[in-house]
Enzyme design. Sequence first.
Site, PDB file in Angstrom:
ATOM      1  CG  ASP A  51      17.422  27.705   2.171  1.00 28.66           C
ATOM      2  OD1 ASP A  51      18.235  28.474   2.716  1.00 28.66           O
ATOM      3  OD2 ASP A  51      16.273  28.034   1.844  1.00 28.66           O
ATOM      4  CD  GLN A  77      14.837  34.755  -0.622  1.00 23.53           C
ATOM      5  OE1 GLN A  77      15.892  34.189  -0.900  1.00 23.53           O
ATOM      6  NE2 GLN A  77      14.671  35.419   0.498  1.00 23.53           N
ATOM      7  CE  LYS A  96      19.525  34.417   0.154  1.00 25.74           C
ATOM      8  NZ  LYS A  96      18.163  33.983   0.351  1.00 25.74           N
TER       9      LYS A  96
HETATM   10  N1  GUN Z   1      13.945  34.115   3.295  1.00 28.74           N
HETATM   11  C1  GUN Z   1      14.562  34.793   4.296  1.00 28.74           C
HETATM   12  N2  GUN Z   1      15.615  34.081   4.721  1.00 28.74           N
HETATM   13  C2  GUN Z   1      15.654  32.968   3.983  1.00 28.74           C
HETATM   14  C3  GUN Z   1      16.523  31.837   3.954  1.00 28.74           C
HETATM   15  O1  GUN Z   1      17.484  31.748   4.726  1.00 28.74           O
HETATM   16  N3  GUN Z   1      16.234  30.876   3.056  1.00 28.74           N
HETATM   17  C4  GUN Z   1      15.171  30.966   2.221  1.00 28.74           C
HETATM   18  N4  GUN Z   1      14.955  29.961   1.369  1.00 28.74           N
HETATM   19  N5  GUN Z   1      14.357  31.998   2.221  1.00 28.74           N
HETATM   20  C5  GUN Z   1      14.595  32.987   3.090  1.00 28.74           C
END
Ligand code: GUN
Length: 385
Positions: free
Chosen positions: A216, A193, A149
């Site tokens: 998100d 995350q 990311k």
């Molecule tokens: N962990 C795996 N995929 C995601 C996501 O799309 N958002 C978040 N916050 N955590 C994740």
Amino acid sequence: MQDFLGYEKEKNNFSRYYEHLPHLPHPPHPPHPPHLPHPPHLPQPPHLPHLPQPPHLPHLPQPPHLPDPDYETIKKAIFTAVAGVFEQLPSLTMTKTAVIIDGKAVAEKIQGQLRSQVEALVQKASRPPGLAVLMVGDNPASAAYVRNKERSCGKVGIASYGRHFPKETTQEELMEAIAELNEDDRVDGILVQLPLPNHLDMVAAINHIHPDKDVDGLHPVNLGRLMRGEPGLCSCTPAGVMALLREYGIDPKGKQATIVGRSILVGKPIALMLLAADATVTMAHSRSPDLGAITRNADILVVAVGRPELITGDMVKPGAVVIDVGINRVTDYEGKSRLTGDVNYDSATHVAGFITPVPGGVGPMTVTLLLQNTVESYIRRLGLG
Ligand code: GUN
């Protein structure tokens, strides 16, 4: 007796002819071949030392006498062998029908557009867009996602304000960090995350993010907006799936869309998005009985259930669009680790009309939509629209 045939006469003529031939000289004797020298005497080979006798091996115990396999065991072995052959049959006998949906290419295209958009916006604004990804603990998969990311942010010109907390971090410390980022004007998006270590409350953490910075799309306000069909920040993975459908010219209107999985991260929001796009939506999950009977009706099948290769080709309607959201790490029979989706790609690709591979399908879209949400939040917060 009279010589009627002149035979005697002819014979005499021949004798006379030979009598007049000259005597040929005897041919010379061929020369004797030269005497070859005797070959030299070769030395005797050295005597090899006697090797020691190999040690006597201990007597091994007799293997235990195994009972003869029973009828059930034989039946199971035959069934397994035959099933193995049948599993290989589609790839031997059927042609691949599916168009492969290239999420990586679509993601690169959208990221390129975002980069140009950010370059133009930064001329008008005093700062670039900013994203803060918070990670707690050292889950290696999460660490890889977070690195990806932040790298992607750099590519499109988004500033990263991420923080990595040790796994002992308390709920209070996490909430304080979120509160600070809510107030930080440089930050347009905050993402916690997942998964968090067990002692932390994920719901409380997500609810603490300001809805306008919830890139998100998991805050109740944003999920509520999605439910009501109002504009707002949308979950990245489902938004990425919708972007893939758009890119490949697949209009959900009037289609039977079936979702396998009911998480708030993917299953529930994608159902709402497909519903908003006029699909007829069915939701199934890992506890749905006779899953194949449900999935075989789907024109668009989205699978986000976290079970490796749960959906096989026989559960797919011919020509269907298959979107595989699962990313599972499995170990194969040779002990090698590999990534696989929730769909058995090899069998489904012979039946489907379109299919996303794993990796390289939905995965690259999730991070792209996170970047897009951050830019959207930046535009709205700075009034750049
Ligand atoms: N962990 C795996 N995929 C995601 C996501 O799309 N958002 C978040 N916050 N955590 C994740």
